[in-house]
Write an enzyme that holds these catalytic residues in place. Sequence first.
Site, PDB file in Angstrom:
ATOM      1  CB  CYS A   1      -2.238  -4.297 -21.968  1.00 16.43           C
ATOM      2  SG  CYS A   1      -2.603  -5.768 -21.327  1.00 16.43           S
TER       3      CYS A   1
ATOM      4  CD  GLU B   1      -2.971 -12.560 -19.368  1.00 21.35           C
ATOM      5  OE1 GLU B   1      -1.838 -11.515 -18.114  1.00 21.35           O
ATOM      6  OE2 GLU B   1      -4.040 -12.684 -18.790  1.00 21.35           O
TER       7      GLU B   1
ATOM      8  CG  ASP C   1      -0.211 -13.148 -15.349  1.00 23.25           C
ATOM      9  OD1 ASP C   1      -0.033 -13.544 -14.465  1.00 23.25           O
ATOM     10  OD2 ASP C   1      -1.272 -12.749 -15.962  1.00 23.25           O
TER      11      ASP C   1
ATOM     12  CG  HIS D   1      -2.448  -0.865   0.573  1.00 23.52           C
ATOM     13  ND1 HIS D   1      -2.538  -1.972   2.296  1.00 23.52           N
ATOM     14  CD2 HIS D   1      -2.932  -1.138   0.056  1.00 23.52           C
ATOM     15  CE1 HIS D   1      -4.044  -2.081   1.478  1.00 23.52           C
ATOM     16  NE2 HIS D   1      -3.775  -2.252   0.859  1.00 23.52           N
TER      17      HIS D   1
HETATM   18  C1  PEP Z   1      -0.181  -8.619 -17.707  1.00 19.73           C
HETATM   19  O1  PEP Z   1      -0.103  -9.918 -17.301  1.00 19.73           O
HETATM   20  O2  PEP Z   1       0.877  -8.372 -18.381  1.00 19.73           O
HETATM   21  C2  PEP Z   1      -0.937  -7.887 -17.116  1.00 19.73           C
HETATM   22  C3  PEP Z   1      -1.374  -6.719 -18.178  1.00 19.73           C
HETATM   23  O3  PEP Z   1      -2.551  -8.645 -16.320  1.00 19.73           O
HETATM   24  P1  PEP Z   1      -2.169  -8.588 -15.179  1.00 19.73           P
HETATM   25  O4  PEP Z   1      -1.213  -7.397 -14.808  1.00 19.73           O
HETATM   26  O5  PEP Z   1      -3.846  -7.986 -15.021  1.00 19.73           O
HETATM   27  O6  PEP Z   1      -2.299  -9.813 -14.620  1.00 19.73           O
HETATM   28 MG    MG Z   2      -1.705 -10.742 -16.083  1.00 16.03          MG
END
Ligand code: PEP
Ligand code: MG
Length: 588
Positions: free
Chosen positions: A510, A439, A463, A197
Amino acid sequence: MKKTTDSEITLKGINASPGICIGRAYLVDREGVEVINKYCILEKHIKSEVKRFKTAVQSAKAELRAVIENSPEALQKAQILETHVLLLNDKLLYGRTIETIEKERVNAEWALKTVVTGIKSAFEEMTDVYLKERVSDIVHVSDLVMRNLAGVEVKNLGQIDKRVILVARDISPADTSQINLERIQGVITDLGGKTSHTGIIARALEIPAVVGLEVATRRINNDTLLIVDGTTGTVIIEPSENTLAEYEDRKVRYERRQAVITRESRLETKTTDGHPYRVMGNIELPEEVVAVINYGGDGIGLYRTEFQYMNRPGFPSENELLESYKDVIEVVAPRPVVIRTLDINGDKALATGTMPAEANPALGLRAIRYCLKRPDVFRTQLRAILRAAVHGDVRILIPMVSTYFEICETKRLLDEAAEGLEKDGLPYKREIPLGAMIEVPSAVAIADLIAEEADFFSIGTNDLIQYALAIDRGNWLVAHLYQPLDPAILRMIKHTADVARDKGIKVHMCGEMAHSPLYTPLLLGMGLEDLSMNPQAIPAVKRMIRSISLSDARTMIQDVLACKTARQTFEILREAYGDLVENHLVEE
Ligand code: PEP
Ligand code: MG
Protein backbone atom coordinates in the site's frame (compact mmCIF):
# COMPACT_ATOMS: atom_id res chain seq x y z
CA MET A 1 16.53 25.95 -15.57
CA LYS A 2 17.40 25.16 -19.20
CA LYS A 3 17.34 27.52 -22.20
CA THR A 4 16.28 25.43 -25.17
CA THR A 5 15.80 27.94 -28.01
CA ASP A 6 16.11 31.73 -28.16
CA SER A 7 13.01 32.31 -26.13
CA GLU A 8 12.12 28.86 -24.79
CA ILE A 9 13.04 28.13 -21.17
CA THR A 10 12.42 24.88 -19.32
CA LEU A 11 11.95 24.84 -15.55
CA LYS A 12 11.97 21.67 -13.46
CA GLY A 13 9.91 21.44 -10.31
CA ILE A 14 8.00 18.87 -8.30
CA ASN A 15 5.23 16.96 -10.09
CA ALA A 16 2.33 17.73 -7.75
CA SER A 17 -0.68 16.81 -9.88
CA PRO A 18 -0.57 14.88 -13.19
CA GLY A 19 -1.73 16.02 -16.64
CA ILE A 20 -0.67 18.52 -19.30
CA CYS A 21 -2.02 22.00 -20.01
CA ILE A 22 -1.02 24.72 -22.45
CA GLY A 23 -2.09 28.31 -21.90
CA ARG A 24 -1.33 31.86 -20.87
CA ALA A 25 0.14 32.84 -17.51
CA TYR A 26 -1.86 34.73 -14.91
CA LEU A 27 0.34 36.02 -12.12
CA VAL A 28 -1.41 35.99 -8.82
CA ASP A 29 -0.02 38.97 -7.05
CA ARG A 30 -0.93 38.54 -3.44
CA GLU A 31 -2.35 41.84 -2.31
CA GLY A 32 -1.46 41.41 1.31
CA VAL A 33 -0.64 44.14 3.74
CA GLU A 34 3.03 44.88 3.16
CA VAL A 35 3.98 47.59 5.66
CA ILE A 36 2.91 47.16 9.23
CA ASN A 37 3.54 50.01 11.62
CA LYS A 38 3.86 49.73 15.34
CA TYR A 39 2.14 52.19 17.61
CA CYS A 40 1.37 52.28 21.31
CA ILE A 41 -2.10 52.01 22.73
CA LEU A 42 -3.16 53.93 25.79
CA GLU A 43 -4.29 51.84 28.74
CA LYS A 44 -7.87 53.08 28.31
CA HIS A 45 -7.95 52.02 24.63
CA ILE A 46 -6.67 48.49 25.11
CA LYS A 47 -10.13 47.00 25.41
CA SER A 48 -11.27 48.56 22.17
CA GLU A 49 -8.05 47.47 20.40
CA VAL A 50 -8.70 43.88 21.52
CA LYS A 51 -12.26 44.26 20.27
CA ARG A 52 -10.99 45.52 16.91
CA PHE A 53 -8.82 42.39 16.64
CA LYS A 54 -11.73 40.12 17.60
CA THR A 55 -13.96 41.79 14.98
CA ALA A 56 -11.30 41.25 12.30
CA VAL A 57 -11.08 37.55 13.29
CA GLN A 58 -14.89 37.27 13.10
CA SER A 59 -14.88 38.83 9.61
CA ALA A 60 -12.06 36.52 8.52
CA LYS A 61 -14.09 33.56 9.76
CA ALA A 62 -17.19 34.76 7.94
CA GLU A 63 -15.14 35.09 4.74
CA LEU A 64 -13.78 31.58 5.13
CA ARG A 65 -17.25 30.21 5.81
CA ALA A 66 -18.55 31.87 2.65
CA VAL A 67 -15.66 30.41 0.67
CA ILE A 68 -16.34 26.94 2.13
CA GLU A 69 -19.99 27.12 1.13
CA ASN A 70 -19.18 28.21 -2.42
CA SER A 71 -16.18 26.01 -3.06
CA PRO A 72 -16.16 22.95 -5.28
CA GLU A 73 -17.16 19.76 -3.50
CA ALA A 74 -13.79 18.08 -3.93
CA LEU A 75 -12.08 20.90 -2.12
CA GLN A 76 -14.51 21.00 0.75
CA LYS A 77 -13.52 17.42 1.30
CA ALA A 78 -9.91 18.35 1.68
CA GLN A 79 -11.07 20.05 4.89
CA ILE A 80 -8.25 22.54 4.70
CA LEU A 81 -10.44 25.59 5.06
CA GLU A 82 -12.18 24.06 8.06
CA THR A 83 -8.73 23.77 9.57
CA HIS A 84 -8.19 27.45 8.91
CA VAL A 85 -11.40 28.34 10.71
CA LEU A 86 -10.15 26.29 13.66
CA LEU A 87 -6.76 27.97 13.52
CA LEU A 88 -8.42 31.34 13.91
CA ASN A 89 -9.51 30.20 17.35
CA ASP A 90 -6.19 28.68 18.21
CA LYS A 91 -4.58 29.73 21.47
CA LEU A 92 -1.26 30.05 19.72
CA LEU A 93 -2.50 32.67 17.32
CA TYR A 94 -5.65 34.18 18.78
CA GLY A 95 -4.83 34.00 22.49
CA ARG A 96 -1.25 35.18 22.13
CA THR A 97 -2.16 38.13 19.94
CA ILE A 98 -4.65 39.37 22.52
CA GLU A 99 -2.08 38.80 25.25
CA THR A 100 0.49 40.82 23.29
CA ILE A 101 -1.92 43.73 22.75
CA GLU A 102 -2.68 43.78 26.47
CA LYS A 103 0.81 43.23 27.85
CA GLU A 104 2.84 45.27 25.37
CA ARG A 105 0.12 47.86 24.72
CA VAL A 106 0.63 47.76 20.95
CA ASN A 107 -1.75 47.92 18.00
CA ALA A 108 -3.43 44.70 16.87
CA GLU A 109 -1.56 44.55 13.53
CA TRP A 110 1.81 44.73 15.28
CA ALA A 111 0.79 42.20 17.93
CA LEU A 112 -0.39 39.76 15.26
CA LYS A 113 2.78 40.24 13.24
CA THR A 114 4.98 39.62 16.31
CA VAL A 115 3.09 36.45 17.21
CA VAL A 116 3.21 35.08 13.66
CA THR A 117 6.94 35.81 13.34
CA GLY A 118 7.51 33.91 16.60
CA ILE A 119 5.46 30.93 15.44
CA LYS A 120 7.20 30.94 12.06
CA SER A 121 10.69 30.80 13.50
CA ALA A 122 9.71 28.10 16.01
CA PHE A 123 8.24 25.96 13.19
CA GLU A 124 11.11 26.62 10.81
CA GLU A 125 13.56 25.10 13.24
CA MET A 126 11.61 21.87 13.17
CA THR A 127 12.95 19.15 10.94
CA ASP A 128 9.52 17.69 10.31
CA VAL A 129 8.28 18.63 6.85
CA TYR A 130 4.61 18.14 7.64
CA LEU A 131 4.77 20.52 10.56
CA LYS A 132 6.86 22.97 8.58
CA GLU A 133 4.22 23.09 5.90
CA ARG A 134 1.57 23.85 8.52
CA VAL A 135 3.32 27.22 8.94
CA SER A 136 1.79 28.22 5.65
CA ASP A 137 -1.67 27.64 7.18
CA ILE A 138 -0.84 30.06 9.96
CA VAL A 139 0.51 32.62 7.50
CA HIS A 140 -2.60 32.34 5.33
CA VAL A 141 -5.04 32.85 8.18
CA SER A 142 -3.04 35.68 9.70
CA ASP A 143 -2.92 37.38 6.27
CA LEU A 144 -6.67 37.18 6.17
CA VAL A 145 -7.03 38.76 9.61
CA MET A 146 -4.45 41.38 8.71
CA ARG A 147 -6.33 42.36 5.58
CA ASN A 148 -9.46 42.73 7.65
CA LEU A 149 -7.68 44.87 10.22
CA ALA A 150 -6.33 47.10 7.48
CA GLY A 151 -9.54 47.06 5.47
CA VAL A 152 -7.81 45.71 2.32
CA GLU A 153 -10.10 44.04 -0.16
CA VAL A 154 -9.33 40.38 -0.78
CA LYS A 155 -8.40 39.52 -4.33
CA ASN A 156 -10.81 37.03 -5.77
CA LEU A 157 -9.52 34.40 -8.16
CA GLY A 158 -13.12 33.60 -8.97
CA GLN A 159 -13.25 36.86 -10.93
CA ILE A 160 -10.69 35.74 -13.51
CA ASP A 161 -12.64 35.77 -16.75
CA LYS A 162 -10.33 33.97 -19.19
CA ARG A 163 -8.70 30.56 -19.38
CA VAL A 164 -5.31 30.84 -17.69
CA ILE A 165 -2.56 29.05 -15.83
CA LEU A 166 -2.07 30.44 -12.34
CA VAL A 167 1.51 31.42 -11.46
CA ALA A 168 2.19 32.28 -7.82
CA ARG A 169 4.76 32.22 -5.05
CA ASP A 170 2.30 30.06 -3.16
CA ILE A 171 -1.46 29.77 -3.29
CA SER A 172 -3.50 29.66 -0.13
CA PRO A 173 -6.29 27.11 0.18
CA ALA A 174 -8.74 30.02 0.44
CA ASP A 175 -7.44 31.38 -2.89
CA THR A 176 -7.43 27.97 -4.50
CA SER A 177 -10.96 27.27 -3.38
CA GLN A 178 -12.16 30.09 -5.60
CA ILE A 179 -10.68 28.42 -8.63
CA ASN A 180 -13.22 28.14 -11.36
CA LEU A 181 -12.52 24.85 -13.07
CA GLU A 182 -13.81 26.21 -16.37
CA ARG A 183 -11.14 28.90 -16.28
CA ILE A 184 -8.09 27.61 -14.49
CA GLN A 185 -6.16 25.14 -16.59
CA GLY A 186 -3.23 24.55 -14.28
CA VAL A 187 -1.26 25.87 -11.34
CA ILE A 188 2.44 26.47 -10.83
CA THR A 189 4.15 27.83 -7.74
CA ASP A 190 7.60 28.83 -6.51
CA LEU A 191 7.12 27.18 -3.13
CA GLY A 192 5.64 23.93 -1.92
CA GLY A 193 6.48 20.24 -1.83
CA LYS A 194 4.51 17.14 -2.75
CA THR A 195 2.55 17.29 0.48
CA SER A 196 1.80 21.02 0.26
CA HIS A 197 -1.78 22.15 -0.02
CA THR A 198 -1.51 23.36 -3.60
CA GLY A 199 -0.65 19.81 -4.60
CA ILE A 200 -3.36 18.24 -2.45
CA ILE A 201 -6.02 20.56 -3.84
CA ALA A 202 -4.85 20.33 -7.44
CA ARG A 203 -5.00 16.54 -7.24
CA ALA A 204 -8.46 16.71 -5.71
CA LEU A 205 -9.60 19.05 -8.51
CA GLU A 206 -7.65 17.01 -11.07
CA ILE A 207 -5.81 19.94 -12.65
CA PRO A 208 -2.11 19.71 -13.59
CA ALA A 209 0.25 21.34 -11.09
CA VAL A 210 3.98 21.80 -10.68
CA VAL A 211 5.26 23.21 -7.38
CA GLY A 212 8.64 24.08 -5.87
CA LEU A 213 9.82 25.87 -9.05
CA GLU A 214 11.64 28.52 -6.99
CA VAL A 215 11.90 31.13 -9.78
CA ALA A 216 8.59 30.85 -11.68
CA THR A 217 7.19 34.22 -10.58
CA ARG A 218 10.47 35.92 -11.45
CA ARG A 219 10.84 34.35 -14.89
CA ILE A 220 7.24 34.51 -16.05
CA ASN A 221 5.22 37.57 -17.01
CA ASN A 222 1.46 37.90 -17.37
CA ASP A 223 0.17 36.41 -20.61
CA THR A 224 3.36 34.46 -21.34
CA LEU A 225 2.62 31.21 -23.16
CA LEU A 226 3.29 28.19 -20.93
CA ILE A 227 3.25 24.43 -21.09
CA VAL A 228 2.72 22.70 -17.75
CA ASP A 229 3.42 18.98 -17.54
CA GLY A 230 2.28 17.98 -14.06
CA THR A 231 3.21 14.35 -14.67
CA THR A 232 6.92 15.05 -15.07
CA GLY A 233 7.10 18.33 -13.11
CA THR A 234 8.13 20.37 -16.17
CA VAL A 235 7.16 23.93 -17.11
CA ILE A 236 8.15 25.35 -20.50
CA ILE A 237 8.10 29.14 -20.89
CA GLU A 238 7.48 30.53 -24.40
CA PRO A 239 7.77 27.17 -26.14
CA SER A 240 8.95 26.98 -29.75
CA GLU A 241 6.56 25.86 -32.49
CA ASN A 242 8.06 22.39 -32.40
CA THR A 243 7.77 21.99 -28.63
CA LEU A 244 4.22 23.28 -28.75
CA ALA A 245 3.24 20.76 -31.41
CA GLU A 246 4.93 17.97 -29.46
CA TYR A 247 3.08 18.81 -26.23
CA GLU A 248 -0.25 19.31 -27.95
CA ASP A 249 0.15 15.83 -29.28
CA ARG A 250 1.21 14.48 -25.86
CA LYS A 251 -1.76 16.18 -24.21
CA VAL A 252 -4.24 14.63 -26.62
CA ARG A 253 -2.63 11.21 -26.18
CA TYR A 254 -2.58 11.58 -22.39
CA GLU A 255 -6.25 12.55 -22.18
CA ARG A 256 -7.38 9.90 -24.62
CA ARG A 257 -5.44 7.28 -22.76
CA GLN A 258 -6.79 8.38 -19.38
CA ALA A 259 -10.35 8.15 -20.66
CA VAL A 260 -9.83 4.69 -22.13
CA ILE A 261 -8.02 3.20 -19.18
CA THR A 262 -10.55 4.62 -16.72
CA ARG A 263 -13.36 2.97 -18.69
CA GLU A 264 -11.51 -0.36 -18.78
CA SER A 265 -10.73 -0.12 -15.12
CA ARG A 266 -14.02 -1.69 -14.13
CA LEU A 267 -13.21 -4.91 -15.94
CA GLU A 268 -11.72 -7.85 -14.12
CA THR A 269 -7.95 -7.53 -13.88
CA LYS A 270 -6.02 -10.60 -14.98
CA THR A 271 -2.53 -11.01 -16.38
CA THR A 272 -2.28 -12.37 -19.94
CA ASP A 273 -1.58 -15.80 -18.44
CA GLY A 274 -4.77 -15.66 -16.39
CA HIS A 275 -3.76 -14.62 -12.86
CA PRO A 276 -6.34 -12.32 -11.23
CA TYR A 277 -5.30 -9.30 -9.12
CA ARG A 278 -7.09 -6.74 -7.02
CA VAL A 279 -6.12 -3.09 -7.35
CA MET A 280 -7.45 -1.01 -4.51
CA GLY A 281 -7.47 2.60 -3.34
CA ASN A 282 -5.84 4.41 -0.42
CA ILE A 283 -8.04 6.94 1.36
CA GLU A 284 -7.62 9.45 4.15
CA LEU A 285 -11.21 10.58 4.56
CA PRO A 286 -14.51 8.72 4.04
CA GLU A 287 -15.48 11.09 1.20
CA GLU A 288 -12.62 9.84 -0.97
CA VAL A 289 -14.32 6.47 -1.37
CA VAL A 290 -16.26 7.78 -4.36
CA ALA A 291 -13.04 8.44 -6.28
CA VAL A 292 -11.87 4.88 -5.59
CA ILE A 293 -15.10 3.46 -7.00
CA ASN A 294 -15.08 5.83 -9.99
CA TYR A 295 -11.54 4.83 -10.91
CA GLY A 296 -12.51 1.16 -10.78
CA GLY A 297 -10.91 0.27 -7.43
CA ASP A 298 -11.57 -3.22 -6.08
CA GLY A 299 -11.84 -2.06 -2.50
CA ILE A 300 -9.98 0.09 0.01
CA GLY A 301 -6.50 -1.32 0.60
CA LEU A 302 -5.52 1.37 3.08
CA TYR A 303 -7.82 3.59 5.09
CA ARG A 304 -5.50 6.02 6.91
CA THR A 305 -7.74 6.68 9.90
CA GLU A 306 -5.50 9.24 11.63
CA PHE A 307 -6.86 12.16 9.61
CA GLN A 308 -10.06 11.99 11.60
CA TYR A 309 -8.03 12.70 14.73
CA MET A 310 -6.18 15.68 13.33
CA ASN A 311 -7.09 19.36 13.34
CA ARG A 312 -9.49 19.03 16.22
CA PRO A 313 -9.44 19.38 19.94
CA GLY A 314 -9.71 16.00 21.73
CA PHE A 315 -10.30 12.54 20.30
CA PRO A 316 -13.28 11.34 18.27
CA SER A 317 -15.82 9.21 20.13
CA GLU A 318 -16.50 5.52 19.46
CA ASN A 319 -19.80 6.35 17.79
CA GLU A 320 -18.27 9.04 15.63
CA LEU A 321 -15.62 6.59 14.41
CA LEU A 322 -18.20 3.86 13.93
CA GLU A 323 -20.32 6.12 11.72
CA SER A 324 -17.46 7.08 9.44
CA TYR A 325 -16.18 3.50 9.13
CA LYS A 326 -19.70 2.32 8.40
CA ASP A 327 -20.10 4.97 5.67
CA VAL A 328 -16.99 3.68 3.93
CA ILE A 329 -17.76 -0.02 4.40
CA GLU A 330 -21.32 0.27 3.11
CA VAL A 331 -20.32 2.16 -0.04
CA VAL A 332 -17.51 -0.27 -0.81
CA ALA A 333 -19.35 -3.53 0.07
CA PRO A 334 -19.03 -6.31 -0.96
CA ARG A 335 -15.47 -5.22 -1.68
CA PRO A 336 -13.02 -5.23 1.25
CA VAL A 337 -11.93 -2.30 3.42
CA VAL A 338 -8.58 -2.43 5.20
CA ILE A 339 -8.81 -0.11 8.19
CA ARG A 340 -5.40 0.88 9.45
CA THR A 341 -5.33 1.79 13.12
CA LEU A 342 -4.16 5.19 14.23
CA ASP A 343 -0.77 6.12 12.72
CA ILE A 344 -0.12 9.44 14.40
CA ASN A 345 3.02 11.33 15.29
CA GLY A 346 6.04 11.01 13.04
CA ASP A 347 4.86 13.28 10.23
CA LYS A 348 1.27 13.49 11.46
CA ALA A 349 0.94 15.28 14.77
CA LEU A 350 -2.31 15.64 16.68
CA ALA A 351 -3.71 19.03 17.59
CA THR A 352 -4.43 17.98 21.17
CA GLY A 353 -0.98 19.10 22.29
CA THR A 354 -0.72 16.25 24.79
CA MET A 355 2.58 15.01 23.42
CA PRO A 356 5.98 16.18 24.60
CA ALA A 357 8.23 17.38 21.75
CA GLU A 358 10.40 14.61 20.33
CA ALA A 359 13.86 15.14 18.87
CA ASN A 360 13.27 12.45 16.22
CA PRO A 361 9.52 12.08 15.70
CA ALA A 362 9.97 9.49 12.94
CA LEU A 363 11.75 7.29 15.48
CA GLY A 364 9.47 8.24 18.32
CA LEU A 365 6.16 7.40 19.91
CA ARG A 366 4.40 6.83 16.61
CA ALA A 367 1.60 4.57 15.34
CA ILE A 368 1.22 1.27 17.24
CA ARG A 369 3.76 2.43 19.84
CA TYR A 370 1.53 5.38 20.66
CA CYS A 371 -1.60 3.20 20.71
CA LEU A 372 -0.07 0.73 23.14
CA LYS A 373 0.89 3.61 25.42
CA ARG A 374 -2.64 4.98 25.20
CA PRO A 375 -4.84 1.88 25.50
CA ASP A 376 -7.84 4.14 26.22
CA VAL A 377 -7.50 5.82 22.80
CA PHE A 378 -6.71 2.50 21.10
CA ARG A 379 -9.62 0.66 22.75
CA THR A 380 -12.11 3.23 21.46
CA GLN A 381 -10.87 2.71 17.91
CA LEU A 382 -10.75 -1.09 18.17
CA ARG A 383 -14.30 -1.18 19.51
CA ALA A 384 -15.48 1.05 16.65
CA ILE A 385 -13.78 -1.19 14.07
CA LEU A 386 -15.22 -4.41 15.54
CA ARG A 387 -18.68 -2.85 15.56
CA ALA A 388 -18.30 -1.54 12.00
CA ALA A 389 -17.15 -4.98 10.81
CA VAL A 390 -20.70 -6.37 10.94
CA HIS A 391 -21.50 -4.14 7.93
CA GLY A 392 -19.10 -5.66 5.39
CA ASP A 393 -15.71 -7.15 4.62
CA VAL A 394 -13.38 -5.45 7.10
CA ARG A 395 -9.71 -6.10 7.86
CA ILE A 396 -7.49 -4.43 10.44
CA LEU A 397 -3.97 -3.26 9.68
CA ILE A 398 -1.40 -2.34 12.33
CA PRO A 399 1.07 0.40 11.34
CA MET A 400 4.76 0.48 12.12
CA VAL A 401 5.04 -2.94 13.70
CA SER A 402 8.66 -3.30 14.78
CA THR A 403 8.49 -6.11 17.37
CA TYR A 404 6.67 -9.43 17.80
CA PHE A 405 5.22 -8.20 21.08
CA GLU A 406 3.25 -5.41 19.37
CA ILE A 407 1.20 -7.77 17.25
CA CYS A 408 0.51 -10.11 20.21
CA GLU A 409 -0.50 -7.18 22.39
CA THR A 410 -2.82 -5.85 19.69
CA LYS A 411 -4.54 -9.23 19.52
CA ARG A 412 -4.98 -9.23 23.27
CA LEU A 413 -6.52 -5.76 23.17
CA LEU A 414 -8.81 -6.84 20.34
CA ASP A 415 -10.04 -9.76 22.48
CA GLU A 416 -10.56 -7.37 25.38
CA ALA A 417 -12.50 -4.94 23.17
CA ALA A 418 -14.69 -7.81 21.96
CA GLU A 419 -15.39 -8.92 25.53
CA GLY A 420 -16.39 -5.37 26.43
CA LEU A 421 -18.78 -5.17 23.48
CA GLU A 422 -20.24 -8.55 24.44
CA LYS A 423 -20.89 -7.26 27.96
CA ASP A 424 -22.44 -4.09 26.60
CA GLY A 425 -24.71 -6.16 24.37
CA LEU A 426 -23.56 -4.35 21.20
CA PRO A 427 -23.30 -6.14 17.82
CA TYR A 428 -19.70 -6.76 16.66
CA LYS A 429 -17.56 -9.16 14.68
CA ARG A 430 -14.30 -10.45 16.19
CA GLU A 431 -13.25 -12.84 13.43
CA ILE A 432 -11.68 -10.32 11.08
CA PRO A 433 -8.27 -10.65 9.42
CA LEU A 434 -5.44 -8.86 11.21
CA GLY A 435 -2.57 -7.52 9.11
CA ALA A 436 0.84 -6.11 9.98
CA MET A 437 2.37 -3.29 8.02
CA ILE A 438 5.88 -4.19 6.99
CA GLU A 439 7.53 -0.79 6.92
CA VAL A 440 10.34 -1.03 9.46
CA PRO A 441 13.46 -3.11 8.69
CA SER A 442 13.12 -5.07 11.96
CA ALA A 443 9.70 -6.29 10.81
CA VAL A 444 11.30 -7.64 7.63
CA ALA A 445 13.90 -9.46 9.70
CA ILE A 446 11.27 -11.10 11.92
CA ALA A 447 8.61 -11.48 9.23
CA ASP A 448 8.46 -15.22 9.99
CA LEU A 449 7.57 -14.52 13.63
CA ILE A 450 5.01 -11.87 12.75
CA ALA A 451 3.47 -14.22 10.18
CA GLU A 452 2.63 -16.66 12.99
CA GLU A 453 0.30 -14.07 14.50
CA ALA A 454 -0.84 -12.03 11.47
CA ASP A 455 -3.25 -12.99 8.68
CA PHE A 456 -1.58 -10.79 6.07
CA PHE A 457 1.28 -8.38 5.45
CA SER A 458 0.97 -4.99 3.80
CA ILE A 459 4.27 -3.49 2.72
CA GLY A 460 4.52 0.27 3.32
CA THR A 461 7.35 1.37 1.08
CA ASN A 462 7.08 5.05 2.05
CA ASP A 463 8.40 4.26 5.49
CA LEU A 464 10.37 1.16 4.59
CA ILE A 465 12.57 3.24 2.26
CA GLN A 466 12.87 5.97 4.89
CA TYR A 467 13.96 3.60 7.63
CA ALA A 468 16.01 1.16 5.54
CA LEU A 469 17.99 3.73 3.57
CA ALA A 470 18.08 6.29 6.41
CA ILE A 471 16.39 8.96 4.29
CA ASP A 472 13.85 11.35 5.75
CA ARG A 473 10.90 10.88 3.40
CA GLY A 474 10.04 14.59 3.47
CA ASN A 475 13.53 16.08 3.11
CA TRP A 476 14.14 17.41 -0.42
CA LEU A 477 17.90 17.53 0.15
CA VAL A 478 18.04 13.74 0.15
CA ALA A 479 15.04 13.18 -2.12
CA HIS A 480 17.32 11.98 -4.94
CA LEU A 481 18.40 9.06 -2.75
CA TYR A 482 14.82 8.05 -1.95
CA GLN A 483 14.80 5.17 -4.36
CA PRO A 484 12.28 2.28 -4.36
CA LEU A 485 14.44 0.31 -6.79
CA ASP A 486 17.45 0.30 -4.50
CA PRO A 487 18.64 -3.32 -4.20
CA ALA A 488 18.28 -3.14 -0.40
CA ILE A 489 14.59 -2.33 -0.75
CA LEU A 490 13.93 -4.93 -3.42
CA ARG A 491 15.58 -7.62 -1.31
CA MET A 492 13.43 -6.67 1.67
CA ILE A 493 10.26 -6.83 -0.42
CA LYS A 494 11.28 -10.17 -1.90
CA HIS A 495 12.13 -11.61 1.51
CA THR A 496 8.79 -10.46 2.95
CA ALA A 497 6.89 -11.98 0.01
CA ASP A 498 8.83 -15.26 0.31
CA VAL A 499 8.09 -15.52 4.03
CA ALA A 500 4.40 -14.82 3.42
CA ARG A 501 4.25 -17.56 0.79
CA ASP A 502 6.06 -20.06 3.02
CA LYS A 503 3.81 -19.25 5.97
CA GLY A 504 0.66 -19.33 3.85
CA ILE A 505 -0.42 -15.73 4.40
CA LYS A 506 -1.17 -12.95 1.89
CA VAL A 507 1.19 -10.11 1.08
CA HIS A 508 -0.01 -6.75 -0.22
CA MET A 509 1.53 -3.36 -0.88
CA CYS A 510 0.00 0.00 0.00
CA GLY A 511 3.06 2.29 -0.21
CA GLU A 512 3.55 4.78 -3.07
CA MET A 513 5.74 2.29 -4.94
CA ALA A 514 2.56 0.40 -5.85
CA HIS A 515 1.21 3.33 -7.88
CA SER A 516 3.84 3.36 -10.59
CA PRO A 517 2.86 1.03 -13.47
CA LEU A 518 6.51 0.57 -14.40
CA TYR A 519 7.03 -1.19 -11.07
CA THR A 520 3.93 -3.39 -11.39
CA PRO A 521 5.68 -6.30 -13.22
CA LEU A 522 8.42 -6.22 -10.60
CA LEU A 523 5.95 -6.41 -7.72
CA LEU A 524 3.88 -9.17 -9.30
CA GLY A 525 7.05 -11.08 -10.16
CA MET A 526 8.20 -10.91 -6.55
CA GLY A 527 4.90 -12.37 -5.36
CA LEU A 528 2.87 -9.35 -4.25
CA GLU A 529 -0.90 -9.84 -4.33
CA ASP A 530 -3.33 -6.92 -3.79
CA LEU A 531 -1.89 -3.51 -4.60
CA SER A 532 -3.32 -0.31 -3.14
CA MET A 533 -2.62 3.28 -4.23
CA ASN A 534 -4.05 6.78 -4.66
CA PRO A 535 -7.32 6.41 -6.59
CA GLN A 536 -6.20 8.19 -9.77
CA ALA A 537 -3.36 5.71 -10.24
CA ILE A 538 -5.65 2.65 -10.30
CA PRO A 539 -6.55 2.59 -14.04
CA ALA A 540 -2.95 2.70 -15.31
CA VAL A 541 -1.82 -0.05 -12.93
CA LYS A 542 -4.78 -2.21 -13.91
CA ARG A 543 -3.94 -1.75 -17.54
CA MET A 544 -0.36 -2.80 -16.91
CA ILE A 545 -1.50 -5.96 -15.15
CA ARG A 546 -3.72 -6.82 -18.10
CA SER A 547 -0.82 -6.33 -20.50
CA ILE A 548 1.79 -8.57 -18.90
CA SER A 549 2.33 -12.22 -18.13
CA LEU A 550 3.13 -13.29 -14.59
CA SER A 551 5.54 -15.93 -15.76
CA ASP A 552 7.60 -13.36 -17.73
CA ALA A 553 7.58 -11.06 -14.69
CA ARG A 554 8.84 -13.90 -12.50
CA THR A 555 11.63 -14.68 -14.93
CA MET A 556 12.71 -11.04 -14.93
CA ILE A 557 13.10 -11.09 -11.14
CA GLN A 558 16.26 -13.20 -11.41
CA ASP A 559 17.94 -10.45 -13.46
CA VAL A 560 16.66 -7.71 -11.17
CA LEU A 561 17.97 -9.41 -8.04
CA ALA A 562 21.41 -9.56 -9.62
CA CYS A 563 21.47 -5.76 -10.12
CA LYS A 564 23.80 -3.71 -7.98
CA THR A 565 22.12 -0.34 -8.47
CA ALA A 566 18.64 1.10 -8.83
CA ARG A 567 19.64 2.46 -12.23
CA GLN A 568 20.35 -1.05 -13.57
CA THR A 569 16.94 -2.27 -12.45
CA PHE A 570 15.29 0.79 -13.97
CA GLU A 571 16.94 -0.02 -17.31
CA ILE A 572 15.71 -3.62 -17.18
CA LEU A 573 12.18 -2.42 -16.50
CA ARG A 574 12.34 0.25 -19.18
CA GLU A 575 13.64 -2.21 -21.72
CA ALA A 576 10.97 -4.81 -20.97
CA TYR A 577 7.94 -2.66 -20.15
CA GLY A 578 8.73 0.97 -21.04
CA ASP A 579 6.55 0.85 -24.16
CA LEU A 580 3.52 0.00 -22.04
CA VAL A 581 3.99 2.90 -19.66
CA GLU A 582 4.13 5.95 -21.93
CA ASN A 583 3.27 9.01 -19.84
CA HIS A 584 4.20 7.31 -16.61
CA LEU A 585 7.80 6.77 -17.55
CA VAL A 586 9.18 9.22 -15.04
CA GLU A 587 12.21 7.98 -13.23
CA GLU A 588 11.25 8.22 -9.58
C1 PEP B 1 3.86 3.64 3.95
O1 PEP B 1 4.62 3.95 4.87
O2 PEP B 1 4.25 3.17 2.87
C2 PEP B 1 2.40 3.84 4.10
C3 PEP B 1 1.56 3.36 3.22
O3 PEP B 1 1.96 4.53 5.16
P1 PEP B 1 2.05 6.12 5.36
O4 PEP B 1 2.44 6.73 4.04
O5 PEP B 1 0.70 6.53 5.82
O6 PEP B 1 3.10 6.24 6.40
MG1 MG C 1 3.87 4.27 6.83
